[in-house]
Enzyme design. Structure first.
Site, mmCIF file in Angstrom:
data_model
loop_
_atom_site.group_PDB
_atom_site.id
_atom_site.type_symbol
_atom_site.label_atom_id
_atom_site.label_comp_id
_atom_site.label_asym_id
_atom_site.label_seq_id
_atom_site.Cartn_x
_atom_site.Cartn_y
_atom_site.Cartn_z
ATOM 1 C CB ALA A 218 -0.885 -0.011 1.236
ATOM 2 C CB ILE B 82 16.572 -8.984 18.696
ATOM 3 C CG1 ILE B 82 15.147 -8.421 18.606
ATOM 4 C CG2 ILE B 82 16.881 -9.936 17.544
ATOM 5 C CD1 ILE B 82 14.837 -7.688 17.328
ATOM 6 C CG HIS C 95 4.192 -22.304 49.914
ATOM 7 N ND1 HIS C 95 5.438 -21.726 49.853
ATOM 8 C CD2 HIS C 95 4.388 -23.619 50.192
ATOM 9 C CE1 HIS C 95 6.354 -22.641 50.111
ATOM 10 N NE2 HIS C 95 5.742 -23.800 50.317
HETATM 11 C C1 FAD Z 1 12.994 -11.393 17.004
HETATM 12 C C2 FAD Z 1 11.848 -10.652 17.649
HETATM 13 C C3 FAD Z 1 11.267 -11.156 18.779
HETATM 14 C C4 FAD Z 1 10.195 -10.486 19.372
HETATM 15 N N1 FAD Z 1 9.656 -10.999 20.508
HETATM 16 C C5 FAD Z 1 8.646 -10.351 21.106
HETATM 17 C C6 FAD Z 1 8.039 -10.878 22.266
HETATM 18 O O1 FAD Z 1 8.420 -11.932 22.767
HETATM 19 N N2 FAD Z 1 7.023 -10.202 22.832
HETATM 20 C C7 FAD Z 1 6.566 -9.022 22.303
HETATM 21 O O2 FAD Z 1 5.626 -8.449 22.848
HETATM 22 N N3 FAD Z 1 7.127 -8.500 21.199
HETATM 23 C C8 FAD Z 1 8.143 -9.134 20.589
HETATM 24 N N4 FAD Z 1 8.692 -8.621 19.463
HETATM 25 C C9 FAD Z 1 8.162 -7.360 18.941
HETATM 26 C C10 FAD Z 1 6.856 -7.618 18.149
HETATM 27 O O3 FAD Z 1 7.089 -8.583 17.157
HETATM 28 C C11 FAD Z 1 6.384 -6.322 17.526
HETATM 29 O O4 FAD Z 1 6.324 -5.318 18.505
HETATM 30 C C12 FAD Z 1 5.007 -6.506 16.927
HETATM 31 O O5 FAD Z 1 5.014 -7.489 15.920
HETATM 32 C C13 FAD Z 1 4.524 -5.178 16.360
HETATM 33 O O6 FAD Z 1 3.311 -5.364 15.733
HETATM 34 P P1 FAD Z 1 2.811 -4.365 14.620
HETATM 35 O O7 FAD Z 1 1.445 -4.792 14.311
HETATM 36 O O8 FAD Z 1 3.032 -2.983 15.009
HETATM 37 O O9 FAD Z 1 3.775 -4.596 13.364
HETATM 38 P P2 FAD Z 1 4.184 -5.891 12.547
HETATM 39 O O10 FAD Z 1 3.916 -7.124 13.307
HETATM 40 O O11 FAD Z 1 5.566 -5.661 12.072
HETATM 41 O O12 FAD Z 1 3.179 -5.899 11.308
HETATM 42 C C14 FAD Z 1 3.206 -4.933 10.308
HETATM 43 C C15 FAD Z 1 2.683 -5.526 9.007
HETATM 44 O O13 FAD Z 1 2.515 -4.496 8.049
HETATM 45 C C16 FAD Z 1 2.906 -4.969 6.781
HETATM 46 N N5 FAD Z 1 3.237 -3.802 5.970
HETATM 47 C C17 FAD Z 1 4.238 -2.911 6.167
HETATM 48 N N6 FAD Z 1 4.200 -1.941 5.244
HETATM 49 C C18 FAD Z 1 3.161 -2.232 4.429
HETATM 50 C C19 FAD Z 1 2.610 -1.610 3.273
HETATM 51 N N7 FAD Z 1 3.100 -0.467 2.793
HETATM 52 N N8 FAD Z 1 1.555 -2.184 2.667
HETATM 53 C C20 FAD Z 1 1.016 -3.331 3.149
HETATM 54 N N9 FAD Z 1 1.491 -3.959 4.250
HETATM 55 C C21 FAD Z 1 2.541 -3.419 4.880
HETATM 56 C C22 FAD Z 1 4.097 -5.864 7.088
HETATM 57 O O14 FAD Z 1 4.318 -6.781 6.040
HETATM 58 C C23 FAD Z 1 3.636 -6.540 8.386
HETATM 59 O O15 FAD Z 1 2.959 -7.735 8.111
HETATM 60 C C24 FAD Z 1 9.728 -9.282 18.816
HETATM 61 C C25 FAD Z 1 10.302 -8.776 17.644
HETATM 62 C C26 FAD Z 1 11.352 -9.453 17.066
HETATM 63 C C27 FAD Z 1 11.934 -8.895 15.795
HETATM 64 N N1 NAD Z 2 10.943 -10.274 24.499
HETATM 65 C C1 NAD Z 2 10.456 -9.275 23.780
HETATM 66 O O1 NAD Z 2 9.403 -8.709 24.064
HETATM 67 C C2 NAD Z 2 11.200 -8.833 22.572
HETATM 68 C C3 NAD Z 2 12.135 -9.657 21.994
HETATM 69 C C4 NAD Z 2 12.824 -9.193 20.892
HETATM 70 C C5 NAD Z 2 12.550 -7.937 20.390
HETATM 71 N N2 NAD Z 2 11.609 -7.171 20.958
HETATM 72 C C6 NAD Z 2 11.369 -5.802 20.449
HETATM 73 O O2 NAD Z 2 12.216 -5.495 19.373
HETATM 74 C C7 NAD Z 2 12.890 -4.274 19.649
HETATM 75 C C8 NAD Z 2 14.229 -4.248 18.979
HETATM 76 O O3 NAD Z 2 15.128 -5.175 19.566
HETATM 77 P P1 NAD Z 2 16.680 -5.028 19.340
HETATM 78 O O4 NAD Z 2 17.360 -6.020 20.212
HETATM 79 O O5 NAD Z 2 16.991 -5.026 17.881
HETATM 80 O O6 NAD Z 2 16.958 -3.534 19.792
HETATM 81 P P2 NAD Z 2 17.327 -2.931 21.231
HETATM 82 O O7 NAD Z 2 17.210 -1.468 21.048
HETATM 83 O O8 NAD Z 2 16.629 -3.609 22.315
HETATM 84 O O9 NAD Z 2 18.858 -3.326 21.401
HETATM 85 C C9 NAD Z 2 19.821 -2.958 20.459
HETATM 86 C C10 NAD Z 2 21.192 -3.045 21.121
HETATM 87 O O10 NAD Z 2 22.155 -2.818 20.119
HETATM 88 C C11 NAD Z 2 23.085 -1.885 20.607
HETATM 89 N N3 NAD Z 2 23.573 -1.118 19.481
HETATM 90 C C12 NAD Z 2 22.938 -0.089 18.870
HETATM 91 N N4 NAD Z 2 23.677 0.358 17.865
HETATM 92 C C13 NAD Z 2 24.781 -0.403 17.843
HETATM 93 C C14 NAD Z 2 25.908 -0.421 17.038
HETATM 94 N N5 NAD Z 2 26.029 0.461 16.029
HETATM 95 N N6 NAD Z 2 26.851 -1.360 17.267
HETATM 96 C C15 NAD Z 2 26.710 -2.253 18.300
HETATM 97 N N7 NAD Z 2 25.679 -2.275 19.104
HETATM 98 C C16 NAD Z 2 24.714 -1.359 18.877
HETATM 99 C C17 NAD Z 2 22.344 -1.004 21.569
HETATM 100 O O11 NAD Z 2 23.229 -0.402 22.485
HETATM 101 C C18 NAD Z 2 21.391 -2.016 22.214
HETATM 102 O O12 NAD Z 2 21.971 -2.622 23.323
HETATM 103 C C19 NAD Z 2 12.979 -4.203 21.167
HETATM 104 O O13 NAD Z 2 13.111 -2.877 21.629
HETATM 105 C C20 NAD Z 2 11.689 -4.829 21.559
HETATM 106 O O14 NAD Z 2 10.704 -3.848 21.635
HETATM 107 C C21 NAD Z 2 10.934 -7.591 22.042
#
Ligand code: FAD
Ligand code: NAD
Length: 457
Positions: free
Chosen positions: A116, A181, A440
């Site tokens: 989109a 991550i 507990h």
């Molecule tokens: C490795 C990893 C682990 C994570 N673990 C956790 C966790 O354990 N717990 C937690 O709470 N959060 C976790 N997160 C964060 C979580 O995944 C995100 O915060 C969450 O998915 C955000 O949801 P959202 O709906 O904003 O976006 P998204 O889930 O990113 O969805 C956005 C959607 O929009 C679509 N889109 C983008 N642009 C367009 C366009 N122009 N047209 C049509 N479609 C489009 C994309 O394809 C995508 O499907 C994790 C993230 C990562 C990367």
């Molecule tokens: N358990 C969860 O809920 C979960 C798990 C994974 C991701 N997430 C979401 O995804 C987001 C992104 O995660 P993330 O781990 O990519 O980002 P983050 O912001 O949590 O961590 C990035 C880390 O990379 C370091 N960094 C930044 N620039 C750098 C550089 N140039 N060189 C080396 N180190 C550098 C930062 O100091 C920081 O410690 C999180 O903030 C979180 O909201 C959530």
């Protein structure tokens, strides 16, 4: 010909599908546009696959510890990576196909595949189609930041997406970025058998947390053989015969790490650069996040931004909560995103559950702070489970006597933290929680006890 809808939702991540289905359920004609996979980041390349793989890694870890529990295994523990990935893919696919069945079976909802892009404030193009609606909801999420480090184009880097498709256990995984991550993948792959090095630019891991969290996570990871390189302020890549090389330090003799794979996890950026926002009056900040007010309305009337793309949260639960706020307000409520309490968990093992303010944040906001703290070695349930690393901490405002924050870094911390989250959200005085009887043996039962041991911080 322009197709007219009552509402258009862009992105089928964690807020979009529920919002689209709720509006369609009210009889509105709704278009939901998704360019890639239903469920977005969480389902496909985030929470679901990672937590599924964290579970496999946990089993491997506990199997290696079997003798500690008096359990004998007949052979060494080994990892069948194809089976680990197959289990993960099964759970991800089931979630995605459940979403597909739900959305395609919802009356009044048209699911459109494609990218989109705005062509005017209330007009969106998807391929050859032009759609228009008085209400548009942006749920476009984000993606991994790829830094422009010297040499990055000379090596194959992994992101949170591509690492989930690995067929093999990396010999040596270098993780750049010591945040959520990076640390979840670091521990997981160490447990699968990789040598792992975490390279972090800052002087500690998890720098948004209090220092005790940074120290604890470093201890946990080092105990599992993971190397941690802090203050890595001069990262560059190159290729050698033995694999990708990560240069971490320019001052101390340019030490280098040669790995077999490099994961870059230094943060996320919003998917707003290719949305055609320049054709609209929708304002973004200098990092590309869509600016909204506390009702998640953008600078253009009738357009909202929900989930990661508004920069007000970066979690699945914040995205889903955004959906609830917007949908309730459209039905006459007066909900604000400012009313929610920050909360999240880091899914290392043990996990870190967090709610409200850290001690440092509370002091910065001029609270007079009382803190109650206990190591997990003094929590009966943790001892019984043989998982007593970590601590529990409660933060109280000394003037109002209200609970304002907490951290439970230990077994069950991701669940037990909800006791504190609910207390903070409800503005509970700490004495009320101190006097509540808890079950507990649980981790949560120690929270009332800790509240009886508050000290000035
Ligand atoms: C490795 C990893 C682990 C994570 N673990 C956790 C966790 O354990 N717990 C937690 O709470 N959060 C976790 N997160 C964060 C979580 O995944 C995100 O915060 C969450 O998915 C955000 O949801 P959202 O709906 O904003 O976006 P998204 O889930 O990113 O969805 C956005 C959607 O929009 C679509 N889109 C983008 N642009 C367009 C366009 N122009 N047209 C049509 N479609 C489009 C994309 O394809 C995508 O499907 C994790 C993230 C990562 C990367
Ligand atoms: N358990 C969860 O809920 C979960 C798990 C994974 C991701 N997430 C979401 O995804 C987001 C992104 O995660 P993330 O781990 O990519 O980002 P983050 O912001 O949590 O961590 C990035 C880390 O990379 C370091 N960094 C930044 N620039 C750098 C550089 N140039 N060189 C080396 N180190 C550098 C930062 O100091 C920081 O410690 C999180 O903030 C979180 O909201 C959530």
């Amino acid at each position: 010909m322009t197709e007219r809808f009552d509402a258009i939702v862009v992105g089928a991540g964690q807020a979009g599908p529920s919002l689209a289905a709720r509006l369609a359920g009210q009889g509105q004609k709704v278009a939901l546009i998704e360019r890639k996979l239903l469920g977005g980041t969480c389902v496909n390349t985030g929470c679901t696959p990672t937590k599924t793989m964290v579970a496999s890694a946990y089993v491997a870890h506990m199997a290696r510890r079997a003798a500690d529990y008096g359990v004998t295994l007949s052979g060494p523990v080994s990892i069948d990576m194809a089976a680990v990935m197959g289990r993960k893919d099964g759970i991800v696919q089931a979630s995605r196909s459940g979403l597909n069945d739900w959305l395609t079976g919802t009356e009044n909802l048209t699911l459109i595949e494609g990218h989109a892009r705005f062509i005017a404030d209330h007009t969106i193009a998807v391929g050859e189609r032009t759609l228009e609606a008085p209400r548009i909801f942006l749920n476009v999420g984000g993606r991994a930041v790829i830094p422009d480090y010297p040499g990055i184009d000379d090596i194959d880097i992994l992101t949170n997406s591509s690492i989930l498709a690995l067929a093999e256990v990396p010999r040596h995984l270098v993780v750049v970025g010591g945040g959520y991550i990076g640390l979840e993948f670091a521990q997981m792959f160490a447990r699968f058998g990789s040598k792992v090095t975490v390279v972090e630019r800052g002087d500690r891991l998890l720098k948004r947390e209090d220092e005790d969290a940074s120290q604890t996570v470093a201890e946990i990871l080092r105990a599992e053989g993971i190397d941690i390189r802090l203050n890595a302020d001069c990262i560059a890549f190159s290729r050698s015969e033995d694999g990708p090389v990560v240069k971490v330090d320019c001052t101390a003799g340019a030490p280098e790490i040669t790995g077999s794979h490099v994961l870059v996890a230094i943060g996320r950026q919003p998917n707003t650069d290719d949305l055609g926002l320049d054709k609209t009056g929708i304002a973004t900040n200098d990092r590309g996040y869509i600016i909204t007010n506390e009702r998640l309305e953008t600078s253009v009337e009738g357009i909202w931004a929900v989930g990661d793309c508004n920069g007000r949260g970066a979690f699945t639960h914040t995205a889903y909560n955004d959906y609830e706020i917007v949908a309730d307000n459209l039905e006459g409520a007066d909900r604000s995103v400012e009313m929610r309490t920050d909360a999240y968990a880091l899914y290392t093992d043990p996990p870190l559950g967090r709610a409200g303010l850290t001690v440092a944040e509370a002091k910065k906001r001029d609270h007079r702070v009382l803190v109650g703290q206990r190591p997990m070695t003094r929590v009966a349930r943790a001892k019984e489970k043989g998982e007593s690393v970590g601590y529990m901490k409660v933060v109280v405002d000394a003037d109002s006597n209200r609970i304002i924050g907490g951290a439970i870094f230990g077994v069950g911390g991701d669940e037990a933290i909800h006791v504190l989250l609910d207390a903070i959200q409800c503005g509970m005085a700490y004495a009320d929680l101190k006097n509540t009887m808890h079950i507990h043996p649980t981790v949560s039962e120690l929270i009332p006890t800790i509240l009886g041991e508050l000290k000035e911080a």
